[in-house]
Scaffold this motif. Structure first.
Motif, PDB file in Angstrom:
ATOM      1  N   VAL A 123       0.838  -1.207   0.000  1.00 20.25           N
ATOM      2  CA  VAL A 123       0.000   0.000   0.000  1.00 20.25           C
ATOM      3  C   VAL A 123       0.871   1.254   0.000  1.00 20.25           C
ATOM      4  O   VAL A 123       0.516   2.262  -0.631  1.00 20.25           O
ATOM      5  N   LEU A 124       2.027   1.194   0.659  1.00 16.12           N
ATOM      6  CA  LEU A 124       2.925   2.348   0.611  1.00 16.12           C
ATOM      7  C   LEU A 124       3.523   2.503  -0.784  1.00 16.12           C
ATOM      8  O   LEU A 124       3.648   3.620  -1.297  1.00 16.12           O
ATOM      9  N   GLN A 125       3.865   1.389  -1.410  1.00 13.44           N
ATOM     10  CA  GLN A 125       4.377   1.435  -2.779  1.00 13.44           C
ATOM     11  C   GLN A 125       3.342   2.027  -3.719  1.00 13.44           C
ATOM     12  O   GLN A 125       3.687   2.732  -4.683  1.00 13.44           O
ATOM     13  N   ALA A 126       2.062   1.789  -3.436  1.00  7.89           N
ATOM     14  CA  ALA A 126       0.972   2.290  -4.286  1.00  7.89           C
ATOM     15  C   ALA A 126       0.560   3.718  -3.945  1.00  7.89           C
ATOM     16  O   ALA A 126      -0.387   4.222  -4.540  1.00  7.89           O
ATOM     17  N   GLY A 127       1.247   4.357  -2.994  1.00  7.85           N
ATOM     18  CA  GLY A 127       1.009   5.772  -2.750  1.00  7.85           C
ATOM     19  C   GLY A 127       0.146   6.110  -1.558  1.00  7.85           C
ATOM     20  O   GLY A 127      -0.345   7.245  -1.455  1.00  7.85           O
ATOM     21  N   ALA A 128      -0.046   5.161  -0.622  1.00 11.27           N
ATOM     22  CA  ALA A 128      -0.831   5.458   0.575  1.00 11.27           C
ATOM     23  C   ALA A 128      -0.215   6.641   1.321  1.00 11.27           C
ATOM     24  O   ALA A 128       1.008   6.807   1.367  1.00 11.27           O
ATOM     25  N   ALA A 129      -1.086   7.461   1.941  1.00 10.23           N
ATOM     26  CA  ALA A 129      -0.620   8.664   2.624  1.00 10.23           C
ATOM     27  C   ALA A 129      -0.090   8.385   4.019  1.00 10.23           C
ATOM     28  O   ALA A 129       0.612   9.233   4.599  1.00 10.23           O
ATOM     29  N   GLY A 130      -0.412   7.226   4.574  1.00 12.13           N
ATOM     30  CA  GLY A 130       0.058   6.892   5.912  1.00 12.13           C
ATOM     31  C   GLY A 130      -0.406   5.507   6.294  1.00 12.13           C
ATOM     32  O   GLY A 130      -1.394   4.994   5.749  1.00 12.13           O
ATOM     33  N   LEU A 131       0.319   4.894   7.243  1.00 11.67           N
ATOM     34  CA  LEU A 131       0.002   3.526   7.652  1.00 11.67           C
ATOM     35  C   LEU A 131       0.255   3.369   9.142  1.00 11.67           C
ATOM     36  O   LEU A 131       1.381   3.565   9.617  1.00 11.67           O
ATOM     37  N   ALA A 132      -0.803   3.029   9.881  1.00 12.37           N
ATOM     38  CA  ALA A 132      -0.674   2.685  11.298  1.00 12.37           C
ATOM     39  C   ALA A 132      -0.658   1.160  11.405  1.00 12.37           C
ATOM     40  O   ALA A 132      -1.535   0.488  10.859  1.00 12.37           O
ATOM     41  N   ILE A 133       0.329   0.611  12.098  1.00  7.83           N
ATOM     42  CA  ILE A 133       0.510  -0.837  12.200  1.00  7.83           C
ATOM     43  C   ILE A 133       0.240  -1.274  13.627  1.00  7.83           C
ATOM     44  O   ILE A 133       0.855  -0.767  14.576  1.00  7.83           O
ATOM     45  N   VAL A 134      -0.680  -2.226  13.771  1.00  4.41           N
ATOM     46  CA  VAL A 134      -1.079  -2.725  15.086  1.00  4.41           C
ATOM     47  C   VAL A 134      -0.800  -4.222  15.123  1.00  4.41           C
ATOM     48  O   VAL A 134      -1.142  -4.948  14.182  1.00  4.41           O
ATOM     49  N   ASP A 135      -0.198  -4.697  16.206  1.00  9.98           N
ATOM     50  CA  ASP A 135       0.044  -6.127  16.348  1.00  9.98           C
ATOM     51  C   ASP A 135      -0.043  -6.506  17.820  1.00  9.98           C
ATOM     52  O   ASP A 135       0.234  -5.670  18.701  1.00  9.98           O
ATOM     53  N   ILE A 136      -0.442  -7.750  18.080  1.00  8.86           N
ATOM     54  CA  ILE A 136      -0.518  -8.231  19.456  1.00  8.86           C
ATOM     55  C   ILE A 136       0.841  -8.152  20.134  1.00  8.86           C
ATOM     56  O   ILE A 136       0.939  -8.030  21.357  1.00  8.86           O
ATOM     57  N   ASP A 137       1.908  -8.208  19.328  1.00  8.83           N
ATOM     58  CA  ASP A 137       3.281  -8.031  19.807  1.00  8.83           C
ATOM     59  C   ASP A 137       3.757  -6.655  19.346  1.00  8.83           C
ATOM     60  O   ASP A 137       4.140  -6.490  18.187  1.00  8.83           O
ATOM     61  N   PRO A 138       3.719  -5.643  20.219  1.00  6.87           N
ATOM     62  CA  PRO A 138       4.092  -4.288  19.793  1.00  6.87           C
ATOM     63  C   PRO A 138       5.476  -4.200  19.176  1.00  6.87           C
ATOM     64  O   PRO A 138       5.708  -3.391  18.271  1.00  6.87           O
ATOM     65  N   SER A 139       6.411  -5.038  19.644  1.00  7.20           N
ATOM     66  CA  SER A 139       7.764  -4.968  19.092  1.00  7.20           C
ATOM     67  C   SER A 139       7.784  -5.370  17.628  1.00  7.20           C
ATOM     68  O   SER A 139       8.604  -4.877  16.844  1.00  7.20           O
ATOM     69  N   ARG A 140       6.878  -6.264  17.233  1.00  9.11           N
ATOM     70  CA  ARG A 140       6.812  -6.669  15.829  1.00  9.11           C
ATOM     71  C   ARG A 140       6.290  -5.530  14.972  1.00  9.11           C
ATOM     72  O   ARG A 140       6.795  -5.293  13.865  1.00  9.11           O
ATOM     73  N   ALA A 141       5.292  -4.805  15.473  1.00 13.50           N
ATOM     74  CA  ALA A 141       4.788  -3.644  14.742  1.00 13.50           C
ATOM     75  C   ALA A 141       5.866  -2.578  14.620  1.00 13.50           C
ATOM     76  O   ALA A 141       6.033  -1.951  13.561  1.00 13.50           O
ATOM     77  N   GLU A 142       6.611  -2.365  15.694  1.00 10.43           N
ATOM     78  CA  GLU A 142       7.679  -1.362  15.663  1.00 10.43           C
ATOM     79  C   GLU A 142       8.782  -1.760  14.690  1.00 10.43           C
ATOM     80  O   GLU A 142       9.314  -0.910  13.954  1.00 10.43           O
ATOM     81  N   ALA A 143       9.118  -3.040  14.663  1.00 14.37           N
ATOM     82  CA  ALA A 143      10.172  -3.501  13.751  1.00 14.37           C
ATOM     83  C   ALA A 143       9.746  -3.329  12.301  1.00 14.37           C
ATOM     84  O   ALA A 143      10.554  -2.921  11.444  1.00 14.37           O
TER      85      ALA A 143
END
Length: 282
Positions: free
Chosen positions: A165-185
Motif C-alpha cells: 500500500v505504501l508502494q501504491a502511494g498510501a498517505a500513511g500507515l498505522a501498524i497494530v500487532d498483538i506483539d508491539p515490538s513486531r509492529a515497531e520492527a
C-alpha cells in the motif's frame, strides 16, 4: 486366460480412474503449506489454471505444524517432481530461511508466500500477498494513493500488504500487532524505503480511510473481532484478508454499522496471474 483378461480389465479401470483425475506418473506436484489448511482456496483456483493451460500439474494442501515445518520442507524439497510451494498462515515468515534467492518484495519484508524450484535445484521465494491485495482494491474501485490505512496484524501477509500500500502511494500507515515490538520492527523497516509514512500504533487510527484485518481472527467460529469498530470514522472501509468464510463476523458487523467492506477473495484472485508468471506456467 481368464486371469489375463481380468488383469487387463483392472488395468483399464485403473487408467480410466487416473485419466479422470488428470493425474499420471508425469504429473508435476505443488503444495500449499499451512496450519490449518481447511480454509485454503488456492488448490481449486490453481488446478483450474493448470487445466485451462494444459499443464500436467496439481496443487494439494499440506497441513504442517510450526514445529514440524523445517523437517517437512527439507523432506519435500527432496521430492523430485515437486516444483513449488504456496505458503499460508502461519509459515510465511519462517519459509524465508528455506529460500536460496528472494525477490525484491520478499527481501524487503522477510516473508514469502510462493517458492519455486530452479533448474539448478536451488529455491526462489517471493511474496505476492500485497500486490494481490492492492490489485483487488483497485479492481473494486477503491483507490489506494492518498489514502490513510490501518493494518491489524504484522505477520506474513500483513508485512506484504504494508509494503504494497505504501508502494501504491498510501498517505500513511498505522501498524497494530498483538506483539508491539513486531509492529515497531515493521515500521522501522518500512521507514528505510518510505520515510515518515509508517508507524506502530496501539489501535486503528480513527482517521483511517481503510482498516485491514491481516490476522487469522475470523477463520474459526467464535473468534473475537480483531479490532473494535467503535471510534472509526463513518466513511471508512473495513477489509478482511480471510477468504473462507467469505463474509467474516468482522465484515458482517462492519456492514451492519454502515461501513464499506472489502472481502479477502479478490486478494487471491488477483494473485493467480502473478503465480502463473512466477511458476512459469505457459
Amino acid at each position: 486366460m481368464e486371469t489375463t483378461l481380468r488383469a487387463a480389465d483392472d488395468a483399464d479401470r485403473c487408467r480410466g480412474a487416473t485419466s479422470g483425475l488428470g493425474i499420471s506418473g508425469r504429473t508435476r506436484l505443488f503444495a500449499v503449506l499451512g496450519a490449518p489448511v481447511a480454509q485454503v482456496m488456492a488448490p481449486a483456483m490453481m488446478n483450474r489454471l493448470f487445466a485451462e493451460h494444459g499443464v500436467d500439474a496439481v496443487l494439494v494442501p499440506v497441513e504442517v505444524s510450526p514445529g514440524d515445518l523445517d523437517a517437512a520442507v527439507d523432506g519435500m524439497k527432496r521430492i523430485g517432481n515437486l516444483d513449488g510451494f504456496l505458503v499460508t498462515v502461519p509459515h510465511k515468515l519462517a519459509l524465508c530461511r528455506h529460500a536460496d534467492h528472494l525477490g525484491d518484495a520478499a527481501r524487503l519484508i522477510g516473508s514469502v508466500n510462493a517458492m519455486r524450484r530452479e533448474a539448478d535445484g536451488s529455491w526462489s521465494g517471493d511474496n505476492f500477498d500485497g500486490e494481490g491485495f492492492v490489485r483487488g482494491l483497485l479492481g473494486a474501485d477503491r483507490p489506494v494513493a492518498g489514502k490513510r490505512f490501518s493494518l491489524i496484524g504484522a505477520g506474513g501477509a500483513g508485512v506484504s500488504i504494508a509494503a504494497a500500500v505504501l508502494q501504491a502511494g498510501a498517505a500513511g500507515l498505522a501498524i497494530v500487532d498483538i506483539d508491539p515490538s513486531r509492529a515497531e520492527a515493521l515500521a522501522a523497516r518500512l521507514d528505510t524505503r518510505w520515510p515518515g509514512l509508517a508507524r506502530a500504533a496501539a489501535g486503528p487510527d480513527p482517521a483511517s480511510d481503510m482498516v485491514v484485518n491481516a490476522t487469522p481472527l475470523g477463520l474459526r467460529d467464535g473468534d473475537p473481532l480483531p479490532f473494535a469498530l467503535d471510534g472509526l470514522r463513518p466513511g471508512a472501509t473495513i477489509a478482511d484478508i480471510i477468504m473462507k468464510p467469505a463474509e467474516t463476523r468482522l465484515l458482517r458487523e462492519a456492514a451492519a454499522r454502515g461501513f464499506g467492506t472489502h472481502p479477502g477473495l479478490p486478494m487471491l484472485s488477483e494473485q493467480i496471474p502473478l503465480y502463473r508468471e512466477f511458476f512459469r506456467i505457459p
